[in-house]
Design an enzyme around this catalytic site. Structure first.
Site: not given
Ligand code: AKB
Length: 318
Positions: A8, A11-12, A35, A143, A147
């Site tokens: 990755g 990415g940022q 990728i 998300y 995590k």
């Molecule tokens: C998001 O906003 O999804 C990310 C994070 C805080 O993990 N920047």
């Protein structure tokens, strides 16, 4: 000497981390894994090795690891919080099925692994102010769910197989180099672009909503410092709270207005982003990171704002 693979890498975080690690360990020792459709360009492509390395393809990861005798993998492949809500299964496939692939290759080849967690791993039942290192983690976003799983699976591989997994919980990351994509904290980057372009900023996050944020140079230092830390000092591993500043939209607006008195902002709150932001902590307690591996950030809101505006102005003039 380390041989590092970044998955990755375009990415940022990856695009800056790759260049930073090349500066420390030598260009030839840091492989930019990307990728199709997200090919590296310019200095990132030209300064060192680059390989297609899809986190969902274990053979591909294994081949790159063997070809370059990799001993450390930074696994940065993930969908950010807002975009993950529109495709939860893809978020899981990249975040968790991908993590299994990385951890298995690491176990077989003796690699250390850094897979970041986030403030998104916390949820509405977490203590919101000075959130402790070890506390309730019941997020409501996919998300966040991925995590928390990342943290648990990474610890599992350390405890069961001795794979050297380490990570931090990143706050919102602010940088003038690459834009984030699809995160809840993206507004804190976009606001600087509006200020430099002389546009009014439309803020998707409500007044009074605090979130932890960090300037990219501090985030990059955290990655390197943690991966170089003495393992005997680490009580925790996956993943450390790190913090440097916490602010609400009106505070970043005020910090920018000190440099740009005519800058304007209007609130048009985005329901999804706001519900995610409201479920995340206001501020983290990062004392374990400070004690166990010497975490000590350099930038606060004021110094970051001065530097961001200077750098973006240079970028737009060029
Ligand atoms: C998001 O906003 O999804 C990310 C994070 C805080 O993990 N920047």
């Amino acid at each position: 000497m380390k041989n590092i693979l970044i998955i990755g890498a375009t990415g940022q975080i990856g695009s800056e981390l790759t260049m930073s690690l090349r500066g420390i360990y030598g260009n030839e020792h840091v492989v930019c894994g990307y990728i199709k459709g997200a090919e590296p360009k310019g200095e990132l492509m030209e300064s060192g090795p680059a390989e297609i390395c899809d986190v969902t393809n274990p053979q591909m990861i294994a081949e790159v690891v063997k070809k370059y005798s990799i001993d450390t993998i930074y696994n940065l492949a993930a969908l950010l919080s807002v975009v993950a809500e529109s495709n939860p299964m893809l978020a899981w496939k990249i975040g968790i099925d991908g993590l299994w692939n990385v951890l298995e290759v690491a176990r077989e080849n003796g690699c250390a692994v850094f897979t970041p967690s986030s403030i998104g791993s916390f949820g509405p039942s977490t203590p919101a102010v000075q959130t402790p290192q070890d506390t309730v983690q019941r997020p409501r976003t996919i998300y966040g769910v991925s995590k928390v799983t990342t943290e648990l699976l990474s610890d599992y591989y350390f405890n069961k197989y001795g794979v050297d997994t380490r990570a931090v919980r990143f706050p919102g990351l602010i940088s003038y180099v690459a834009l984030p994509g699809g995160g809840t904290t993206d507004y804190a980057v976009d606001i600087y672009y509006s200020a430099v372009k002389g546009e009014k900023f439309i803020c998707p996050i409500a007044e009074g909503t605090y979130m932890d944020m960090m300037y990219m140079p501090d985030a990059l230092n955290a990655c390197v410092q943690l991966m170089e830390a003495d393992p005997t000092k680490l009580v925790h591993r996956n993943a450390f709270n790190i913090a440097s500043m916490s602010f609400a939209p009106e505070q970043i607006f005020a910090a920018i207005k000190e440099h740009k008195p005519n800058f304007e902002m209007e609130y048009q709150v985005d329901a999804l982003k706001q519900s995610i932001a409201s479920s995340w902590p206001d501020s983290l307690d990062d004392s374990c990171a400070r004690e166990e591996w010497g975490w000590n950030p350099s930038y606060d809101l004021k110094s970051m704002t001065t530097h961001m505006l200077q750098q973006l102005e240079k970028k737009f003039q060029a």
